[in-house]
Design a protein around this motif. Structure first.
Motif, PDB file in Angstrom:
ATOM      1  N   ILE A  14       8.673   2.798  -0.715  1.00 28.11           N
ATOM      2  CA  ILE A  14       9.940   3.427  -0.332  1.00 28.11           C
ATOM      3  C   ILE A  14      10.365   2.939   1.052  1.00 28.11           C
ATOM      4  CG2 ILE A  14      11.033   5.632   0.245  1.00 28.11           C
ATOM      5  CD1 ILE A  14       9.410   6.827  -2.105  1.00 28.11           C
ATOM      6  N   TRP A  15       9.434   2.857   1.985  1.00 22.05           N
ATOM      7  CA  TRP A  15       9.761   2.339   3.317  1.00 22.05           C
ATOM      8  C   TRP A  15      10.284   0.903   3.216  1.00 22.05           C
ATOM      9  CZ3 TRP A  15       8.205  -1.779   6.245  1.00 22.05           C
ATOM     10  CH2 TRP A  15       8.641  -1.785   7.560  1.00 22.05           C
ATOM     11  N   PHE A  16       9.585   0.058   2.462  1.00 26.47           N
ATOM     12  CA  PHE A  16       9.994  -1.344   2.286  1.00 26.47           C
ATOM     13  C   PHE A  16      11.405  -1.429   1.714  1.00 26.47           C
ATOM     14  CE2 PHE A  16      10.350  -4.949  -0.662  1.00 26.47           C
ATOM     15  CZ  PHE A  16      10.175  -6.010   0.209  1.00 26.47           C
ATOM     16  N   MET A  17      11.680  -0.657   0.675  1.00 27.32           N
ATOM     17  CA  MET A  17      12.992  -0.701   0.043  1.00 27.32           C
ATOM     18  C   MET A  17      14.080  -0.191   0.990  1.00 27.32           C
ATOM     19  SD  MET A  17      12.607  -2.223  -2.812  1.00 27.32           S
ATOM     20  CE  MET A  17      14.103  -1.884  -3.739  1.00 27.32           C
ATOM     21  N   GLU A  18      13.780   0.793   1.816  1.00 32.36           N
ATOM     22  CA  GLU A  18      14.760   1.262   2.794  1.00 32.36           C
ATOM     23  C   GLU A  18      15.112   0.160   3.784  1.00 32.36           C
ATOM     24  OE1 GLU A  18      13.656   4.883   4.750  1.00 32.36           O
ATOM     25  OE2 GLU A  18      14.184   6.099   3.004  1.00 32.36           O
ATOM     26  N   GLN A  19      14.113  -0.594   4.208  1.00 26.52           N
ATOM     27  CA  GLN A  19      14.381  -1.702   5.132  1.00 26.52           C
ATOM     28  C   GLN A  19      15.234  -2.765   4.450  1.00 26.52           C
ATOM     29  OE1 GLN A  19      13.431  -0.919   8.252  1.00 26.52           O
ATOM     30  NE2 GLN A  19      12.670   0.850   7.107  1.00 26.52           N
ATOM     31  N   CYS A  69      18.978   8.826  -4.829  1.00 28.82           N
ATOM     32  CA  CYS A  69      17.848   8.235  -4.120  1.00 28.82           C
ATOM     33  C   CYS A  69      18.194   8.062  -2.645  1.00 28.82           C
ATOM     34  CB  CYS A  69      17.491   6.887  -4.734  1.00 28.82           C
ATOM     35  SG  CYS A  69      16.139   6.058  -3.895  1.00 28.82           S
ATOM     36  N   LYS A  70      17.332   8.556  -1.784  1.00 32.47           N
ATOM     37  CA  LYS A  70      17.569   8.479  -0.336  1.00 32.47           C
ATOM     38  C   LYS A  70      17.768   7.026   0.119  1.00 32.47           C
ATOM     39  CE  LYS A  70      15.580   9.758   4.087  1.00 32.47           C
ATOM     40  NZ  LYS A  70      14.764   8.801   4.779  1.00 32.47           N
ATOM     41  N   VAL A  71      17.045   6.118  -0.494  1.00 31.86           N
ATOM     42  CA  VAL A  71      17.119   4.706  -0.100  1.00 31.86           C
ATOM     43  C   VAL A  71      18.530   4.165  -0.308  1.00 31.86           C
ATOM     44  CG1 VAL A  71      16.287   2.392  -0.685  1.00 31.86           C
ATOM     45  CG2 VAL A  71      14.694   4.285  -0.571  1.00 31.86           C
ATOM     46  N   ASN A  72      19.198   4.627  -1.333  1.00 30.23           N
ATOM     47  CA  ASN A  72      20.496   4.083  -1.716  1.00 30.23           C
ATOM     48  C   ASN A  72      21.658   4.744  -0.964  1.00 30.23           C
ATOM     49  OD1 ASN A  72      22.083   2.331  -3.170  1.00 30.23           O
ATOM     50  ND2 ASN A  72      22.257   3.669  -4.931  1.00 30.23           N
ATOM     51  N   PRO A  97       0.826  -1.209   0.000  1.00 32.37           N
ATOM     52  CA  PRO A  97       0.000   0.000   0.000  1.00 32.37           C
ATOM     53  C   PRO A  97       0.863   1.262   0.000  1.00 32.37           C
ATOM     54  CG  PRO A  97      -0.226  -1.197   2.078  1.00 32.37           C
ATOM     55  CD  PRO A  97       0.698  -1.984   1.219  1.00 32.37           C
ATOM     56  N   HIS A  98       0.310   2.327  -0.517  1.00 29.25           N
ATOM     57  CA  HIS A  98       1.010   3.607  -0.506  1.00 29.25           C
ATOM     58  C   HIS A  98       1.120   4.143   0.912  1.00 29.25           C
ATOM     59  CE1 HIS A  98       1.377   4.218  -4.836  1.00 29.25           C
ATOM     60  NE2 HIS A  98       0.214   3.600  -4.916  1.00 29.25           N
ATOM     61  N   THR A  99       0.138   3.856   1.747  1.00 28.94           N
ATOM     62  CA  THR A  99       0.094   4.380   3.106  1.00 28.94           C
ATOM     63  C   THR A  99       0.255   3.248   4.108  1.00 28.94           C
ATOM     64  OG1 THR A  99      -1.435   6.106   2.382  1.00 28.94           O
ATOM     65  CG2 THR A  99      -1.299   5.701   4.729  1.00 28.94           C
ATOM     66  N   LEU A 100       1.202   3.423   5.025  1.00 27.75           N
ATOM     67  CA  LEU A 100       1.391   2.520   6.155  1.00 27.75           C
ATOM     68  C   LEU A 100       1.143   3.333   7.424  1.00 27.75           C
ATOM     69  CD1 LEU A 100       4.680   0.750   4.956  1.00 27.75           C
ATOM     70  CD2 LEU A 100       2.342  -0.141   4.807  1.00 27.75           C
ATOM     71  N   SER A 101       0.542   2.726   8.421  1.00 25.45           N
ATOM     72  CA  SER A 101       0.085   3.476   9.597  1.00 25.45           C
ATOM     73  C   SER A 101       1.199   4.093  10.433  1.00 25.45           C
ATOM     74  CB  SER A 101      -0.763   2.568  10.490  1.00 25.45           C
ATOM     75  OG  SER A 101       0.025   1.498  10.982  1.00 25.45           O
ATOM     76  N   PHE A 102       2.416   3.609  10.324  1.00 20.72           N
ATOM     77  CA  PHE A 102       3.499   4.032  11.214  1.00 20.72           C
ATOM     78  C   PHE A 102       4.536   4.940  10.559  1.00 20.72           C
ATOM     79  CE2 PHE A 102       4.119  -0.084   9.335  1.00 20.72           C
ATOM     80  CZ  PHE A 102       5.325   0.088   8.676  1.00 20.72           C
ATOM     81  N   THR A 103       4.329   5.318   9.302  1.00 17.68           N
ATOM     82  CA  THR A 103       5.304   6.173   8.622  1.00 17.68           C
ATOM     83  C   THR A 103       4.594   7.107   7.654  1.00 17.68           C
ATOM     84  OG1 THR A 103       7.305   6.208   7.240  1.00 17.68           O
ATOM     85  CG2 THR A 103       5.736   4.438   6.812  1.00 17.68           C
ATOM     86  N   SER A 104       5.212   8.235   7.384  1.00 23.01           N
ATOM     87  CA  SER A 104       4.665   9.157   6.391  1.00 23.01           C
ATOM     88  C   SER A 104       5.209   8.856   4.997  1.00 23.01           C
ATOM     89  CB  SER A 104       4.994  10.608   6.780  1.00 23.01           C
ATOM     90  OG  SER A 104       6.395  10.787   6.834  1.00 23.01           O
ATOM     91  N   GLN A 105       6.156   7.935   4.911  1.00 26.44           N
ATOM     92  CA  GLN A 105       6.721   7.556   3.614  1.00 26.44           C
ATOM     93  C   GLN A 105       5.760   6.681   2.829  1.00 26.44           C
ATOM     94  OE1 GLN A 105      10.330   5.680   5.252  1.00 26.44           O
ATOM     95  NE2 GLN A 105      11.400   6.886   3.703  1.00 26.44           N
TER      96      GLN A 105
END
Length: 127
Positions: free
Chosen positions: A72-77, A123-126, A60-68
């Protein structure tokens, strides 16, 4: 060697840590890979290889615990836990195919260029 098979579903693979949110099928670990608790169980640069087939289009585009955005959140992890030079394998429906549109649980359309985004130096993730 740590090899993660995320959202493995019915596709159990020997030699991989098969993870799915349900134990309905054979898994090595039952966990929600879209929750921080799952990722917090890994050290930085611990994973040699990861796979997530037919999963990223469901994030999903929206996860309850992050504004990302969820992807993008998944890829950062994923970047955090993977070793330098580790491979991430994924498959997803071609964005222009009926399969991309027919499944109401798909939250996004993905192309090969979507993934190239995550390898750009800016890219911030990288970083």
């Amino acid at each position: 060697m740590t090899r993660l098979h995320l959202a493995s579903g019915q596709d159990y693979r020997e030699g991989w840590v098969n993870v799915d949110w349900t134990a309905k099928h054979k898994v090595d670990r039952t966990a929600d890979v879209l929750r921080p608790e799952f990722w917090n169980s890994f050290f930085d640069s611990e994973v040699d290889e990861a796979m997530a087939n037919h999963f990223i289009e469901h994030i999903p585009h929206t996860l309850s615990f992050t504004s990302q955005d969820g992807l993008i959140w998944f890829m950062e992890q994923l970047y955090r836990v993977m070793k330098d030079g580790a491979l991430f394998h994924c498959a997803f429906p071609y964005f222009a195919s009926q399969w991309a549109y027919d499944d109401p649980t798909h939250n996004r359309f993905v192309t090969a260029k979507t993934l190239i985004y995550f390898s750009k130096p800016e890219c911030k993730v990288n970083q």
